[in-house]
Scaffold this active site. Structure first.
Site, PDB file in Angstrom:
ATOM      1  N   ALA A 284     -32.622  -4.650 -40.594  1.00  0.00           N
ATOM      2  CA  ALA A 284     -33.280  -5.401 -41.663  1.00  0.00           C
ATOM      3  C   ALA A 284     -33.360  -4.510 -42.895  1.00  0.00           C
ATOM      4  CB  ALA A 284     -34.688  -5.799 -41.219  1.00  0.00           C
TER       5      ALA A 284
ATOM      6  N   GLY B   4     -32.290  -4.607 -36.654  1.00  0.00           N
ATOM      7  CA  GLY B   4     -31.836  -5.991 -36.779  1.00  0.00           C
ATOM      8  C   GLY B   4     -30.335  -6.114 -36.647  1.00  0.00           C
TER       9      GLY B   4
ATOM     10  N   GLU C 293     -29.784  -6.433 -33.063  1.00  0.00           N
ATOM     11  CA  GLU C 293     -30.323  -7.737 -32.651  1.00  0.00           C
ATOM     12  C   GLU C 293     -29.383  -8.868 -33.032  1.00  0.00           C
ATOM     13  OE1 GLU C 293     -34.067  -6.842 -34.650  1.00  0.00           O
ATOM     14  OE2 GLU C 293     -35.070  -7.264 -32.747  1.00  0.00           O
TER      15      GLU C 293
ATOM     16  N   GLU D 174     -36.997   0.785 -34.778  1.00  0.00           N
ATOM     17  CA  GLU D 174     -38.150   0.251 -35.518  1.00  0.00           C
ATOM     18  C   GLU D 174     -39.428   1.053 -35.267  1.00  0.00           C
ATOM     19  OE1 GLU D 174     -35.856  -1.404 -33.943  1.00  0.00           O
ATOM     20  OE2 GLU D 174     -35.347  -3.244 -34.995  1.00  0.00           O
TER      21      GLU D 174
END
Ligand code: T1G
Length: 693
Positions: free
Chosen positions: A61, A102, A105, A125
Site C-alpha cells: 500500500a 499489500g 496480498e 506491516e
C-alpha cells in the site's frame, strides 16, 4: 493511471507502473480494476497476468496515503482483490524483486502465482505498527501454514521466493525474467476449463492450534513491549482458523485499531524520516558526487578506530595516521579485538575478519595519506589541535579530497578557515561507539560544496548510518538539545529529586538510559570541561552546581567506578550512593531551596519539553531543515524511544498548545528563564498545527 494494459497472444498483461516501488496508491488500484474490466470484456483474452514495472512487483500500500481520504477511496485494495477473485478468467501474478505488504496480498488474491528467484517476499506491516490489512493474515496461512505465516507476519522479515518452493504460495519459481514464464503459464491455464483455485477456499490445518497459539501469544507479548501491533498480528492470523469472512472481519477490526495508534504513527514517521533525511532542500537529487575509494582517518583512539571500522565493514580501504607507533598498535589491536569478539558471537566469519583487517593500513606520515579521497580527523577536541591538523591536510591532500572533522561541538566554519579549500571541508560527527551508533551528523559549513554534501550523504548510506545534515552552531542538533535536557535534570536535583528517581521516570517513558546513568557511562568530566568552557564564552547559561560538585569528588562515572552511582567490578548496574545524595540535599540547603516532592510526570515533561523547545529554535534558525531530521537524530543517536517517534513528533502527539502551556507553568518556577517558549512553537500552537504538519 499508474497501471499499463496490453494483450499478448490472448493474455492480458496489467503492469503496475507507479515508481519507485509500485505503491498501491489510488490511481494504481483504479488502473488494475480498469484493466480487469477490459480483459473480462475482451473475448480474445483467455487469461490475465498482473506484474510490476521497474524494481518491484509492488512494495505494498502507498504508505503516504495513510490517514488521508485517498487510503479509503474506492477501489480499496479489498475491492481490487474482490475483482480478482470474482474473475471468470484465470489471473496469474508475475512476481519479481519485491512483493511486500499489500503487494503480496494482491498476488494472494490471484488464482496463480509465478515468481522469479530472489524476490523478497514479506508482510512487513508490523514494522509500521500495523497488520496486513487486505487479507494477508487470512490467505498466507492458507498457502504456507499457520506457523510459517505467523512467523512472517509477526516479524515482518522478508523471505526469498525460492524458499516457498513446494508450497501453494507459488505455482512456479523461475530463473530470470518472470513475465514470459507467467504469460506461458496463463496461456496453459487459460485453455483449461475452470473453476480456477482461490486461496480463500483453502483450509488452514494444524494438529494443535490452541497449544501453538498459547505459546506464541506468550512469546510475542514478552518481546513486543510498548508495541501493540505484534500481538494484534498474531490474533489476526489465529482468525484464519475460522471461516474466511469471519477471519477477514477480525483482521479489518485489528487494522483499523492499529492505524490510529500513536505507535504506528511514530513508526511510519521514522520510516519516512529515515529516507527524508538524505534529501537536502537546496541540493538537487542527482547532484554529481565524488568517488570515495580510499579513506584516511587521523587518530587511532576510540573514535578514530570506531570510525575506521565503518569503512572497513563497507569494503573501503582505510589508512590510519597517528603520531606514535604505539598509539597505532593499540588502535589496530582494539579494532581486531572488536572483530574477533563479533566472530566469537557468530556475527562475523574469521574470513571476514581477515578480509576487513586486510583493508586497514597505518602510517606515521601525512605523505602516505595524500591520495585518499576522504580524510576524517578524530583528534583531540580542541580548536588549536584542529588548526594544526587542517593546515597540514590543506598542504598535503590531493585536490578534490574531502576534509572532514569528527568534532562534536566546535565551529566547522572556523575549521574550514584553516584551509584554502573551505568548499571541501565538512563535519562528520560520529557517535561513540562509532562502529555501532547509527547516527551521523553531517555538519554543513557556510562554504561546504553541494557535491561534498551529496557525496557524504550517499557515503552515509553505504556505511549504514542515518546521516542527518546540521548547520553550524554550538552542539549542532543533538548535543545542543541534550544540553537543555541536562540543565533540567540538574535543576530537578536542586528542587527535590534524586538521580535514581529522575532516571527511572525517563526510562519508564521509554529512554534507553536516564541522564545520570548516561553521564556515568559517557564520563561526567566531559560535561564538566564543556561547562568550564561555557563559563567563559556563555556566562549567562546557568547550571545546577551538583554536577561540578560530583566531579570535584572525583566521581567521573563508570570509568572511575563511581559517579552519580556506585558500580561494582564487571557489573554495569548503578547503585545509589548516600554520599552523593547527601551532597545534593546539602546543596539545596546551601541554595536556600526547600526541597519538594516532584512527580514523575513533571520530570518527564521538563526533560522532554526542554528537548522540544530547543528543537524548535534549531528549526527556526535553519540548523535543521525539517522536524523529522531532529527526530531521526534522537531516535538513532540518543536513545529516544522509537514508539514515541522522536521529541518533535511526541510534542505533536501531546499537542503544541499543551506543550506551550506546560512551559509557561515552568517559566514561573526555579530557573524559569530556561522556559522561554520558542516563537515557532508558540506560532504553531496558536495555529493548531504540529512540527510535522
Ligand atoms: N509506500 C510509499 N512509498 C514507499 C513504499 C510504500 N509502501 N515503500 C517504499 N517507498 C518509497 C520510499 O519512501 C523511498 O522514497 C522509495 O520508495 C525507495 O524506498 C494494506 C497496509 C520496498 C524493500 O512496509 O521496505 O501494504 O525516499 O529507499 O531500499 O496490508 O522501501 O525515494 O522518495 O526503501 O530499494 C507495507 C516498505 C506497506 C514496504 C524497497 N509495505 N518499503 O527498498 O528503497 S503497508 C512496506 C520497503 C501495507 C496492506 C498494508 C522498501 C522496499 P524516496 P527505499 P529500497
Amino acid at each position: 493511471m499508474t497501471a499499463q494494459y496490453q494483450v499478448q497472444d490472448g493474455v492480458a498483461v496489467i503492469t503496475l507502473d507507479n515508481p519507485p516501488v509500485n505503491g498501491l496508491g489510488h490511481s494504481t488500484r483504479l488502473g488494475i480494476v480498469e484493466g480487469m474490466t477490459r480483459a473480462l470484456d475482451d473475448a480474445a483474452v483467455k487469461a490475465i497476468v498482473i506484474t510490476g514495472a521497474g524494481k518491484a512487483f509492488s512494495g505494498g500500500a502507498d504508505i503516504r496515503e495513510f490517514n488521508t481520504p485517498k487510503a479509503m477511496q474506492e477501489p480499496t485494495l479489498h475491492s481490487v482483490i474482490r475483482v480478482l477473485e470474482g474473475s471468470s478468467k484465470p489471473v496469474v501474478a508475475a512476481v519479481h524483486s519485491v512483493a511486500m505488504g499489500g503487494g503480496l496480498e494482491l498476488a494472494l488474491g490471484c488464482n496463480y502465482r509465478v515468481a522469479s528467484k530472489g524476490a523478497q517476499i514479506a508482510l512487513p506491516e508490523v514494522k509500521l505498527g500495523l497488520l496486513p490489512g487486505a487479507g494477508g493474515t487470512q490467505r498466507l496461512p492458507r498457502v504456507i501454514g499457520l506457523e510459517a505465516a505467523a512467523n512472517m507476519i509477526v516479524s515482518g522479515t522478508p523471505v526469498l521466493s525460492e524458499k516457498f518452493a513446494g508450497t501453494k504460495l507459488f505455482d512456479e519459481i523461475v530463473d530470470g525474467d518472470v513475465l514470459p514464464a507467467a504469460v506461458k503459464f496463463a496461456q496453459n491455464v487459460g485453455a483449461a476449463t475452470g473453476p480456477h483455485p482461490k486461496v480463500r477456499d483453502l483450509k488452514v490445518r494444524h494438529e494443535n492450534p490452541e497449544g501453538y497459539l498459547g505459546f506464541a501469544r506468550n512469546t510475542v507479548a514478552a518481546m513486543a513491549k510498548n508495541f501493540p501491533a505484534p500481538l494484534k498480528c498474531l490474533e489476526a492470523v489465529a482468525g484464519s482458523l475460522k471461516p474466511f469472512e469471519q477471519g477477514l472481519k477480525e483482521e479489518r477490526e485489528g487494522f483499523l485499531f492499529l492505524v490510529t495508534t500513536p505507535e504506528s504513527r511514530a513508526l511510519r514517521h521514522a520510516f519516512f524520516g529515515e529516507r527524508a533525511a538524505s534529501k537536502i532542500p537546496d541540493v538537487p537529487e542527482g547532484t554529481a558526487t565524488r568517488k570515495i575509494e580510499k579513506v584516511a582517518v587521523i587518530g587511532a583512539g576510540t573514535m578514530g578506530g570506531g570510525i575506521s571500522m565503518n569503512f572497513l565493514n563497507a569494503g573501503i580501504p582505510v589508512t590510519i595516521l597517528e603520531t606514535k607507533q604505539e598509539a597505532l598498535d593499540r588502535g589496530v589491536g582494539i579494532i581486531r579485538k572488536n572483530y574477533e569478539n563479533s566472530a566469537k558471537k557468530g556475527k562475523l566469519t574469521q574470513e571476514k575478519v581477515e578480509q576487513r583487517m586486510g583493508l586497514l593500513s597505518t602510517t606515521l606520515s601525512y605523505d602516505e595519506i595524500k591520495d585518499a579521497d576522504l580524510v576524517i580527523e578524530a583528534v583531540f577536541e580542541e580548536m588549536g589541535v584542529k588548526e594544526i591538523v587542517f593546515k597540514k591536510l590543506d598542504e598535503v591532500m590531493k585536490q578534490g579530497a574531502i576534509l572532514a572533522s569528527n568534532t562534536s561541538t566546535l565551529d566547522v566554519n572556523k575549521i574550514a578557515s584553516f584551509t584554502k579549500r573551505p568548499q571541501d571541508v565538512v563535519g562528520m560527527h560520529f557517535f561513540s561507539p562509532a562502529n555501532v551508533m547509527k547516527l551521523l551528523e553531517v555538519v554543513r559549513g557556510e562554504k561546504t560544496g553541494k557535491d561534498v554534501l551529496a557525496t557524504v550523504m550517499q557515503l552515509g548510506k553505504k556505511i549504514k548510518k542515518t546521516a542527518v545534515v546540521s548547520g553550524v552552531c554550538d552542539g549542532f542538533i543533538g548535543n545542543r538539545m541534550i544540553e537543555q535536557y541536562s540543565r533540567q535534570a540538574g535543576y530537578l536535583l536542586d528542587e527535590g529529586a534524586l538521580p535514581e528517581q529522575v532516571d527511572k521516570a525517563i526510562e519508564k517513558f521509554g529512554f534507553a538510559m536516564g541522564p545520570f546513568r548516561m553521564g556515568d557511562l559517557a564520563g561526567n568530566d566531559i560535561g564538566w570541561a564543556i561547562r568550564k568552557r561555557r563559563a567563559v564564552d556563555k556566562p549567562d547559561i546557568q547550571y545546577s552546581k551538583t554536577a561540578d560538585l560530583l566531579c570535584e569528588m572525583g566521581r567521573y562515572g563508570q570509568k572511575t567506578g563511581a559517579g552519580w552511582y556506585d558500580y561494582k567490578a564487571g557489573d554495569r548496574k548503578p547503585y545509589p550512593n548516600q554520599q552523593v545524595n547527601d551532597m545534593i540535599v546539602q546543596h539545596s540547603k546551601d541554595l536556600g531551596i526547600t526541597r519538594r516532592k516532584i512527580s514523575d510526570e513533571e520530570i518527564v515533561e521538563r526533560l522532554v519539553f526542554a528537548l522540544v523547545n530547543e528543537g524548535a529554535k534549531i528549526l527556526e534558525e535553519g540548523i535543521a531543515s525539517k522536524a523529522s531530521d531532529i527526530d531521526m537524530v534522537y531516535l538513532t543517536g540518543y536513545g529516544f524511544p522509537l514508539f514515541r517517534g522522536g521529541p518533535m513528533l511526541y510534542a505533536d502527539q501531546v499537542g503544541l498548545y499543551n506543550v506551550a502551556l506546560a512551559m509557561k507553568r515552568y517559566a514561573k518556577g526555579y530557573h524559569g528563564e530556561a522556559w522561554q517558549v520558542a516563537p515557532l512553537l508558540q506560532k504553531l500552537a496558536d495555529e493548531g498545527k504540529g512540527f510535522n504538519g
